[in-house]
Design a protein around this motif. Structure first.
Motif, mmCIF file in Angstrom:
data_model
loop_
_atom_site.group_PDB
_atom_site.id
_atom_site.type_symbol
_atom_site.label_atom_id
_atom_site.label_comp_id
_atom_site.label_asym_id
_atom_site.label_seq_id
_atom_site.Cartn_x
_atom_site.Cartn_y
_atom_site.Cartn_z
ATOM 1 N N SER A 26 5.705 97.444 -7.499
ATOM 2 C CA SER A 26 4.851 97.143 -8.785
ATOM 3 C C SER A 26 5.523 97.082 -10.142
ATOM 4 C CB SER A 26 3.899 98.506 -8.966
ATOM 5 O OG SER A 26 4.548 99.645 -9.230
ATOM 6 N N ILE A 27 6.781 97.369 -10.241
ATOM 7 C CA ILE A 27 7.663 97.355 -11.539
ATOM 8 C C ILE A 27 8.679 96.263 -11.603
ATOM 9 C CG2 ILE A 27 6.917 99.541 -12.628
ATOM 10 C CD1 ILE A 27 9.540 100.611 -11.676
ATOM 11 N N GLN A 28 8.886 95.710 -10.236
ATOM 12 C CA GLN A 28 10.078 94.985 -9.972
ATOM 13 C C GLN A 28 9.527 93.493 -10.552
ATOM 14 O OE1 GLN A 28 10.898 95.186 -6.058
ATOM 15 N NE2 GLN A 28 12.549 96.792 -6.239
ATOM 16 N N LYS A 29 10.666 93.057 -10.982
ATOM 17 C CA LYS A 29 10.106 91.294 -11.530
ATOM 18 C C LYS A 29 9.845 90.560 -10.094
ATOM 19 C CE LYS A 29 12.343 87.635 -13.894
ATOM 20 N NZ LYS A 29 13.647 87.000 -14.687
ATOM 21 N N ARG A 30 8.855 89.801 -10.279
ATOM 22 C CA ARG A 30 8.571 88.735 -9.340
ATOM 23 C C ARG A 30 9.341 87.589 -9.389
ATOM 24 N NH1 ARG A 30 5.521 92.657 -9.235
ATOM 25 N NH2 ARG A 30 3.456 93.133 -8.969
ATOM 26 N N GLU A 31 9.657 86.887 -8.189
ATOM 27 C CA GLU A 31 10.517 85.812 -8.139
ATOM 28 C C GLU A 31 9.468 84.513 -8.292
ATOM 29 O OE1 GLU A 31 13.636 85.229 -7.666
ATOM 30 O OE2 GLU A 31 13.939 87.346 -7.854
ATOM 31 N N GLN A 32 9.846 83.655 -9.126
ATOM 32 C CA GLN A 32 9.115 82.384 -9.359
ATOM 33 C C GLN A 32 9.356 81.660 -8.153
ATOM 34 O OE1 GLN A 32 6.993 82.887 -11.726
ATOM 35 N NE2 GLN A 32 7.964 84.422 -12.602
ATOM 36 N N THR A 33 8.220 80.716 -7.694
ATOM 37 C CA THR A 33 8.258 79.770 -6.754
ATOM 38 C C THR A 33 8.302 78.386 -7.170
ATOM 39 O OG1 THR A 33 5.949 79.966 -6.429
ATOM 40 C CG2 THR A 33 7.325 81.447 -5.131
ATOM 41 N N ASN A 34 7.784 78.097 -8.217
ATOM 42 C CA ASN A 34 7.769 76.861 -8.710
ATOM 43 C C ASN A 34 8.805 76.243 -9.808
ATOM 44 O OD1 ASN A 34 6.660 77.540 -11.172
ATOM 45 N ND2 ASN A 34 4.647 77.128 -10.616
ATOM 46 N N PHE A 35 8.968 74.987 -9.724
ATOM 47 C CA PHE A 35 10.130 74.567 -10.563
ATOM 48 C C PHE A 35 10.098 75.024 -12.072
ATOM 49 C CE2 PHE A 35 12.173 71.238 -13.318
ATOM 50 C CZ PHE A 35 13.429 71.672 -13.032
ATOM 51 N N VAL A 36 8.754 74.920 -12.696
ATOM 52 C CA VAL A 36 8.536 75.177 -14.195
ATOM 53 C C VAL A 36 8.924 76.506 -14.241
ATOM 54 C CG1 VAL A 36 6.617 74.923 -15.791
ATOM 55 C CG2 VAL A 36 7.019 72.932 -14.410
ATOM 56 N N ASP A 37 8.153 77.399 -13.534
ATOM 57 C CA ASP A 37 8.402 78.833 -13.697
ATOM 58 C C ASP A 37 9.959 79.223 -13.735
ATOM 59 O OD1 ASP A 37 5.665 79.198 -13.979
ATOM 60 O OD2 ASP A 37 5.255 79.804 -12.249
ATOM 61 N N GLN A 38 10.683 78.737 -12.694
ATOM 62 C CA GLN A 38 12.088 79.020 -12.510
ATOM 63 C C GLN A 38 12.738 78.377 -13.784
ATOM 64 O OE1 GLN A 38 13.192 77.108 -8.862
ATOM 65 N NE2 GLN A 38 12.470 78.920 -7.824
ATOM 66 N N MET A 39 12.422 77.389 -14.186
ATOM 67 C CA MET A 39 13.033 76.698 -15.219
ATOM 68 C C MET A 39 12.812 77.632 -16.786
ATOM 69 S SD MET A 39 15.088 74.600 -14.796
ATOM 70 C CE MET A 39 15.774 74.113 -16.236
ATOM 71 N N THR A 40 11.561 78.038 -16.887
ATOM 72 C CA THR A 40 11.130 78.899 -17.921
ATOM 73 C C THR A 40 12.204 80.217 -17.847
ATOM 74 O OG1 THR A 40 8.804 78.069 -17.852
ATOM 75 C CG2 THR A 40 9.237 80.225 -18.873
ATOM 76 N N ASP A 41 12.190 80.791 -16.730
ATOM 77 C CA ASP A 41 12.974 81.945 -16.810
ATOM 78 C C ASP A 41 14.495 81.782 -17.057
ATOM 79 O OD1 ASP A 41 11.132 83.683 -15.804
ATOM 80 O OD2 ASP A 41 11.530 83.657 -13.765
ATOM 81 N N VAL A 42 14.953 80.570 -16.812
ATOM 82 C CA VAL A 42 16.533 80.114 -17.236
ATOM 83 C C VAL A 42 16.536 79.778 -18.770
ATOM 84 C CG1 VAL A 42 18.175 78.365 -16.833
ATOM 85 C CG2 VAL A 42 17.036 79.213 -14.821
ATOM 86 N N VAL A 43 15.350 79.072 -19.090
ATOM 87 C CA VAL A 43 15.523 78.735 -20.713
ATOM 88 C C VAL A 43 15.343 80.109 -21.295
ATOM 89 C CG1 VAL A 43 14.590 77.650 -22.393
ATOM 90 C CG2 VAL A 43 15.011 76.446 -20.269
ATOM 91 N N CYS A 44 14.395 81.060 -20.973
ATOM 92 C CA CYS A 44 14.332 82.270 -21.664
ATOM 93 C C CYS A 44 15.330 83.079 -21.658
ATOM 94 C CB CYS A 44 13.019 82.981 -21.070
ATOM 95 S SG CYS A 44 11.608 82.324 -21.618
#
Length: 84
Positions: free
Chosen positions: A51-69
């Motif tokens: 419930s408090i762990q970070k969720r893995e992003q599955t689509n490309f835009v969400d993954q790139m958002t995590d990288v850029v952030c």
């Protein structure tokens, strides 16, 4: 509360006491802050870690958002604007 002038000796004693008795020591600057900590602790009591762990992003835009952030000066709004 830790907002007293000479708190080093008292905190050292409390820390030793907590470690020796396998307790959790909670420090707060005010009673309101301590209450918020306890409310949060009780809200997550008995729940699993997912419930408090970070969720893995599955689509490309969400993954790139995590990288850029990951760059300190870029927030999610800025990254969304860069990627669209």
């Amino acid at each position: 509360l830790v907002d007293v002038e000479d708190n080093a000796n008292a905190l050292l004693f409390l820390n030793k006491l907590a470690v020796m008795n396998n307790l959790t020591l909670l420090l707060a600057w005010s009673a309101e802050e301590a209450a918020r900590y306890l409310e949060t602790f009780k809200a997550f009591d008995g729940k699993d870690a997912s419930s408090i762990q970070k969720r893995e992003q599955t689509n490309f835009v969400d993954q790139m958002t995590d990288v850029v952030c990951s760059i300190r000066s870029v927030n999610k709004t800025d990254s969304a604007q860069l990627l669209t």
